[in-house]
Structure formats: structure tokens, C-alpha cells
Motif scaffolding. Structure first.
Motif, PDB file in Angstrom:
ATOM      1  N   ARG A  44     -19.855  -1.499   1.154  1.00  0.00           N
ATOM      2  CA  ARG A  44     -18.741  -2.314   0.671  1.00  0.00           C
ATOM      3  C   ARG A  44     -17.397  -1.697   1.062  1.00  0.00           C
ATOM      4  NH1 ARG A  44     -19.379  -6.147  -3.138  1.00  0.00           N
ATOM      5  NH2 ARG A  44     -17.388  -5.562  -4.095  1.00  0.00           N
ATOM      6  N   PHE A  45     -17.346  -0.376   1.112  1.00  0.00           N
ATOM      7  CA  PHE A  45     -16.123   0.309   1.531  1.00  0.00           C
ATOM      8  C   PHE A  45     -15.782  -0.032   2.980  1.00  0.00           C
ATOM      9  CE2 PHE A  45     -14.079   4.305   3.175  1.00  0.00           C
ATOM     10  CZ  PHE A  45     -12.862   4.128   2.532  1.00  0.00           C
ATOM     11  N   GLU A  46     -16.793  -0.144   3.821  1.00  0.00           N
ATOM     12  CA  GLU A  46     -16.562  -0.555   5.213  1.00  0.00           C
ATOM     13  C   GLU A  46     -15.951  -1.954   5.264  1.00  0.00           C
ATOM     14  OE1 GLU A  46     -20.140  -0.211   7.435  1.00  0.00           O
ATOM     15  OE2 GLU A  46     -20.345   1.951   7.143  1.00  0.00           O
ATOM     16  N   VAL A  47     -16.455  -2.853   4.419  1.00  0.00           N
ATOM     17  CA  VAL A  47     -15.912  -4.212   4.364  1.00  0.00           C
ATOM     18  C   VAL A  47     -14.468  -4.182   3.867  1.00  0.00           C
ATOM     19  CG1 VAL A  47     -16.157  -6.488   3.301  1.00  0.00           C
ATOM     20  CG2 VAL A  47     -18.197  -5.213   4.012  1.00  0.00           C
ATOM     21  N   PHE A  48     -14.210  -3.372   2.845  1.00  0.00           N
ATOM     22  CA  PHE A  48     -12.861  -3.209   2.290  1.00  0.00           C
ATOM     23  C   PHE A  48     -11.880  -2.807   3.391  1.00  0.00           C
ATOM     24  CE2 PHE A  48      -9.634  -0.394   0.435  1.00  0.00           C
ATOM     25  CZ  PHE A  48      -9.155  -1.137  -0.631  1.00  0.00           C
ATOM     26  N   GLN A  49     -12.269  -1.833   4.203  1.00  0.00           N
ATOM     27  CA  GLN A  49     -11.390  -1.382   5.287  1.00  0.00           C
ATOM     28  C   GLN A  49     -11.217  -2.460   6.358  1.00  0.00           C
ATOM     29  OE1 GLN A  49     -13.573   2.418   6.044  1.00  0.00           O
ATOM     30  NE2 GLN A  49     -11.580   3.364   5.720  1.00  0.00           N
TER      31      GLN A  49
ATOM     32  N   ASN B  48       0.855  -1.185   0.000  1.00  0.00           N
ATOM     33  CA  ASN B  48       0.000   0.000   0.000  1.00  0.00           C
ATOM     34  C   ASN B  48       0.891   1.236   0.000  1.00  0.00           C
ATOM     35  OD1 ASN B  48      -1.357   2.326   1.560  1.00  0.00           O
ATOM     36  ND2 ASN B  48      -3.093   1.006   1.053  1.00  0.00           N
ATOM     37  N   ARG B  49       0.843   1.984  -1.094  1.00  0.00           N
ATOM     38  CA  ARG B  49       1.658   3.207  -1.188  1.00  0.00           C
ATOM     39  C   ARG B  49       1.051   4.320  -0.348  1.00  0.00           C
ATOM     40  NH1 ARG B  49       2.435   5.311  -7.075  1.00  0.00           N
ATOM     41  NH2 ARG B  49       3.783   3.485  -7.234  1.00  0.00           N
ATOM     42  N   ALA B  50      -0.261   4.483  -0.422  1.00  0.00           N
ATOM     43  CA  ALA B  50      -0.954   5.519   0.341  1.00  0.00           C
ATOM     44  C   ALA B  50      -2.385   5.039   0.596  1.00  0.00           C
ATOM     45  CB  ALA B  50      -0.960   6.848  -0.439  1.00  0.00           C
ATOM     46  N   PRO B  51      -2.946   5.421   1.748  1.00  0.00           N
ATOM     47  CA  PRO B  51      -2.402   6.339   2.746  1.00  0.00           C
ATOM     48  C   PRO B  51      -1.659   5.660   3.908  1.00  0.00           C
ATOM     49  CG  PRO B  51      -4.701   5.944   3.228  1.00  0.00           C
ATOM     50  CD  PRO B  51      -4.373   5.119   2.010  1.00  0.00           C
ATOM     51  N   PHE B  52      -1.410   4.343   3.802  1.00  0.00           N
ATOM     52  CA  PHE B  52      -0.800   3.635   4.928  1.00  0.00           C
ATOM     53  C   PHE B  52       0.712   3.477   4.802  1.00  0.00           C
ATOM     54  CE2 PHE B  52      -5.200   1.914   4.680  1.00  0.00           C
ATOM     55  CZ  PHE B  52      -5.668   2.485   5.848  1.00  0.00           C
TER      56      PHE B  52
ATOM     57  N   TYR C 184     -11.903   2.112  -4.101  1.00  0.00           N
ATOM     58  CA  TYR C 184     -11.942   2.302  -2.650  1.00  0.00           C
ATOM     59  C   TYR C 184     -10.589   2.792  -2.133  1.00  0.00           C
ATOM     60  CZ  TYR C 184     -16.205  -0.525  -3.095  1.00  0.00           C
ATOM     61  OH  TYR C 184     -17.433  -1.008  -3.467  1.00  0.00           O
ATOM     62  N   GLY C 185      -9.510   2.304  -2.728  1.00  0.00           N
ATOM     63  CA  GLY C 185      -8.189   2.815  -2.353  1.00  0.00           C
ATOM     64  C   GLY C 185      -8.047   4.284  -2.691  1.00  0.00           C
TER      65      GLY C 185
ATOM     66  N   ALA D 182     -17.200   4.077  -6.907  1.00  0.00           N
ATOM     67  CA  ALA D 182     -16.504   3.509  -5.755  1.00  0.00           C
ATOM     68  C   ALA D 182     -15.841   4.581  -4.901  1.00  0.00           C
ATOM     69  CB  ALA D 182     -15.460   2.494  -6.223  1.00  0.00           C
ATOM     70  N   ALA D 183     -15.260   5.588  -5.546  1.00  0.00           N
ATOM     71  CA  ALA D 183     -14.562   6.644  -4.805  1.00  0.00           C
ATOM     72  C   ALA D 183     -15.488   7.786  -4.414  1.00  0.00           C
ATOM     73  CB  ALA D 183     -13.402   7.187  -5.637  1.00  0.00           C
TER      74      ALA D 183
END
Length: 535
Positions: A518-523, A382-386, A420-421, A458-459
Motif C-alpha cells: 500500500r505504501f508503494e501505491v501511496f507514493q 507536503n511539509r516533509a520530505p518534499f 505512510y507520510g 503503517a510507518a
């Protein structure tokens, strides 16, 4: 014949050249594939001689196809990946490869051999790291240089020049060793807002050797992008390109940043309201702001690294187009469907996009094709944001189906994962005062309208297409136009030579609600992946 300008783009897999007029119209382009050496998952190497040969051939063919006389070419701009080129004191290639191949003298941006060195640099916590989002990446140059010193000390000692690939190309074209403010600020820890290197950083991390003679080996002279270098093309380079001697050559850009320059200033628009999203092998996000903003996990803030006078926040995904390609290969019937696509004259992604069109009445309805599939496509970290190079890809919701529907669903879920990323990057930037309202997407992996709509959904942000089919090449050509005197500033060139195309808005109602869930699941899957590594 009116004046024209050449843009040269060196990506991970190819070198391309394009000829543009003052209005930004593409008159001719050409491409040559570059050899990429992959010795394992974390090694990626290239040859500077191979790159240069491909650049020269591309330029010559682009001019021929454009039909313009060489006397009309008034400037050249270069962009390239942020890869590390190593040359000896005699300016000849030095191998950085454990294979022993002398020609392999480039550590490619995506090479992660320096992950341990990056971890140790980050543990020291020097203040210059504040300007790379707080955490340096193994994709950047100082970890790579430290790896080289620790693992190939004779090569490190013998090296006379360490170039970012863009700066290597402009040096090869002009003989001028000046470095672009874009390359050294974004990837080498040069402090552009103070116009200096910080010697204490290099001393602390074990690279004090590089501070000698005014940082000569990595860049004692740093200039703004678009600056005319030396006396223009040398006689040797002019012969190789088929152009006139002394044709102006501009200080260049990193490839993703050229895509930003080629898009976000279209028609005089405010660059700080638009994020550039360059969607190719990897995906880079670049947001400009009038004041500096320290965004955790997002590289920067970099002053004047893309748009003069503005602060740049740079994020992105280490694998984007490459992540989707890898994801598809995991399907049990990948080979069979790939053959079917090729028999129809299509690449597998294009074939799948055609399949989506036959299955849904509107692109946003592709959400119905994924069922329970959620993909975290972080196969290269993961380049960003992590800023987590050790992150891994995760796929949830697989069943025993291996038909074409299951491959289409996997593809759509992968694109949503990239969206989502992108949303994560946008969210963390907004929390720190960087607030674009439109994302301008460029790059081959995001060219299809369906991809743009899926990313917008998605974003949850408006996605705009650039007016040019080759915005990265256009951005580099703008540099040539500035160096050649057609425009006084890069901002003028951006306004005059670029435009926006179709826009894609998030689909409201149930689609927005479903993506939020779905974004919550992704996280949650990302969190589970981090927990798994801890245990």
C-alpha cells in the motif's frame, strides 16, 4: 508544599496552562479557546490581545484547580505555535489583515499567503537555506515578512517589533525582548551553530531593513531555552496571572518542540534514539542527533534548538488532525453520522474508533476495513520530505457506498496515509544518518491506542506513548523548572520529570507485507499528483 512549575501552551485553537511538581505530575490544568480568523483557504489570523487574555485566564484557573498556594510556584515556561506577531513602535498591535481589523495582528503558522514569496526566496538559493532542509516554507517567518513588506508596506514600516508568538508571550510576561534560540533558529534563519544572523540573506531577499540596529526588530539578543528572562514576572503580568512578582520566566519553545522536550528524554533515555511526533492539528516530527545531518526536505539541521548541544531535524505534516477532520467532511453522510456521535456523547473520531473496536478483534486488523481505499492526506501541502506547499490531497478507491462502514474505512485509510507520510520522513532521515528507533507520540489527535497501533503498522516503527497525559505542557513546565533553579540543565529536568507509557510495535507477517504494498501505491499517487500539476 513542594515547589511547582507552570507550563503554558498556546496552540492553534486554544491556550492551556498546567501546574506540575518536580516529578512531572500534573496537579491542575485549564484551557481557553482562541479566536481563529479564516478568510479563505490560505489566510489564518489571530489577535495577540485575545491570546494573552486566554493565557492569563488559563493560568489563574489552573492554579485554582491545582490547590497549591501561589508561593509554591517557582517558575513558568511558555510554548506556542510559530506564528508571527506584529507590534508597532509603541508595542501596540498593528493589523496584518486585509479585513482592516486592528486587533488581528498575528499571521498564524498555517497561513500560506506567502507561498509566492517563499518560491522566490528559494529560487535565489542563499546558503542559509541549507539549514532549513534546502527549501524555505511559507509557514516560516521571512516569507511572511516579505509578503507584509510587499503588500502592506505602511504596516511593515511602522512595525517596531516582529515576534514569534512564544517570544511575544515571554516579553509580555517579563518585558525582556530576548528571543529563544528555538524560535529564531527554526523559523527565522538564525544560525545557532554560529550564534549569528546572516545579513546577506536578508539583503538578498529584500528584507535588508531588518538588519539595522543589530537586527533589533527581530531579535538582537538570542538566548538558550530555559534561560531566566529579565527579573521574572512584571507587576502587571503577576497581577494578570494571580502570581507573585518576579516569579522566574523561561525563554520558551515552539509548541511541537515542547512536546519533544516533554517526551524524548524520559527516564534518562538517549534523546537521539527517539523521534518526537506531535500529532495535533498538524504533525511535527523532531529527531535529535549528535552530529549535523543535512536531510533534503526536512528542516534543519538546527543546533540546540530543542535539546541543548544536539542537532535537530524537523519535519512533519502540514495537516494531520485537521486533515482527518477535513477528510471525514467529504463523506456524503458526514452530518448524519456526526449527529449520531454527538447524541451518544462522543466526537465523530471517537465514535469511529469505537466502531473499529466492534468490527475487528485487534487494532492491526483494521486494515481489512479499508478495502481499496488509499488516502494521501496532503490537503495543506507536503511539509516533509518534499517541502511542497502546493501538494494536494488524493483519495483513491472510492465507490458508491455511503454507509457507516464506508466512513469507518475512510477514517482508517486517512490515518494510514499519515503513517505512510511519517514513514517517508523516517526513510529519508535514515538515508542521511538520522536513525531513531522509537517514535514517541503526543498530541490529542494521536491519544487513542488504536491510532498508535495503526501508525506503528503503517510507518513500520515502534510507537511509544508518553507517561504524561500532557507532554507539551510538561515540556514547557520543565523550562520553568530550569529557570527557577530546580534543575541545573534542561536535560536533568527531562530525565526527572518525564516517563514513557505503553509501546506499540509493528504487527509482523501479512500486515507488514500489505502495508509495504500500500505504501508503494501511496507514493505512486503522490507522483501522479505532481504530474497532474505539471500538465
Amino acid at each position: 508544599m513542594n515547589d511547582v512549575f507552570i507550563g503554558v501552551d498556546v496552540g492553534t485553537g486554544s491556550a492551556r496552562a498546567g501546574v506540575f511538581d518536580c516529578a512531572g505530575q500534573l496537579l491542575g490544568s485549564a484551557k481557553r479557546d482562541i479566536q481563529l480568523y479564516r478568510d479563505g483557504a490560505h489566510i489564518a489570523e489571530q489577535s495577540s490581545e485575545d491570546v494573552w487574555t486566554c493565557v492569563c485566564e488559563s493560568v489563574r484557573q489552573a492554579i485554582t484547580l491545582s490547590g497549591v498556594p501561589v508561593t509554591s510556584v517557582k517558575g513558568i515556561g511558555f510554548d506556542a505555535t510559530c506564528s508571527l506577531v506584529v507590534l508597532g513602535k509603541d508595542a501596540k498591535p498593528l493589523s496584518i489583515s486585509e479585513s482592516g481589523d486592528v486587533s488581528r495582528n498575528i499571521i498564524v503558522w498555517m497561513d500560506h499567503r506567502a507561498t509566492d514569496q517563499a518560491d522566490r526566496i528559494n529560487a535565489l538559493g542563499h546558503q542559509v537555506l541549507d539549514y532549513v532542509g534546502g527549501t524555505i516554507s511559507p509557514e516560516m517567518q521571512t516569507p511572511k515578512l516579505l509578503w507584509l513588506k510587499e503588500n502592506m508596506r505602511p504596516v511593515f514600516n511602522e512595525a517596531g517589533y516582529f515576534f514569534d508568538l512564544t517570544d511575544y508571550l515571554t516579553w509580555r510576561a517579563t518585558g525582556d525582548k530576548s528571543r529563544s534560540i528555538c524560535t529564531v533558529t527554526c523559523k527565522w534563519t538564525y544560525l545557532a551553530h554560529e550564534k549569528r544572523w546572516d545579513a546577506s540573506y536578508f539583503d538578498q531577499i529584500g528584507l535588508g531593513d531588518l538588519t539595522q540596529n543589530g537586527f533589533e526588530r527581530i531579535g538582537s539578543k538570542v538566548v538558550p531555552t530555559g534561560t531566566a528572562l529579565g527579573q521574572g514576572l512584571t507587576s502587571q503580568a503577576a497581577l494578570a496571572f494571580g502570581l507573585n512578582i518576579a516569579t522566574p520566566v523561561a525563554a520558551g519553545l515552539i509548541d511541537a518542540h515542547a512536546g519533544g522536550v516533554g517526551t524524548i528524554g524520559a527516564a534518562g533515555g538517549d534523546p537521539s534514539s527517539r523521534m518526537a511526533y506531535v500529532f495535533g492539528t498538524s504533525a511535527c516530527t523532531m529527531s535529535s542527533s549528535k552530529t549535523k545531518a543535512f536531510v533534503p526536505g526536512v528542516w534543519g539541521p538546527y543546533h540546540s534548538a530543542m535539546v541543548p548541544g544536539l542537532w535537530l531535524s524537523e519535519g512533519g505534516q502540514s495537516a494531520a488532525g485537521e486533515a482527518i477532520a477535513h477528510l471525514l467532511k467529504l463523506h456524503p453522510r458526514y452530518d448524519a453520522f456526526k449527529i449520531e456521535a454527538e447524541e451518544g456523547g462522543q466526537s465523530l473520531p471517537d465514535f469511529l474508533l469505537t466502531q473499529i473496536e466492534t468490527r475487528v478483534s485487534a487494532p492491526s486488523d483494521a486494515l481489512s476495513l479499508v478495502n481499496q481505499l488509499v488516502v494521501v492526506p496532503e490537503f495543506l501541502g507536503n511539509r516533509a520530505p518534499f517541502a511542497d506547499p502546493k501538494a494536494c490531497g488524493i483519495i483513491s478507491g472510492l465507490d458508491l457506498n455511503d454507509d457507516l462502514d464506508s466512513l469507518v474505512g475512510l477514517y482508517v485509510a486517512g490515518v494510514f496515509g499519515l503513517g505512510y507520510g511519517l514513514k517517508q520522513i523516517l526513510d529519508v532521515q535514515r538515508a542521511h544518518g538520522v536513525c531513531p528507533d522509537t517514535v514517541v507520540i503526543s498530541g490529542g489527535a494521536g491519544a487513542h491506542p488504536i491510532i498508535k497501533q495503526l501508525l506503528a503498522d503503517a510507518a513500520n516503527i515502534t510507537i511509544a506513548a508518553p507517561g504524561s497525559t500532557e507532554p507539551v505542557l510538561l515540556g514547557s513546565a520543565m523550562l520553568g523548572a530550569v529557570a527557577g533553579g530546580a534543575f541545573d540543565t534542561l536535560e536533568q529536568a527531562m530525565s526527572a520529570m518525564s516517563s514513557l507509557g505503553e509501546t506499540f510495535h509493528p504487527t509482523p507477517g501479512p500486515i507488514t507485507t500489505a502495508h509495504a504494498k500500500r505504501f508503494e501505491v501511496f507514493q505512486a499517487l503522490q507522483s501522479a499528483g505532481r504530474l497532474l500539476r505539471e500538465v
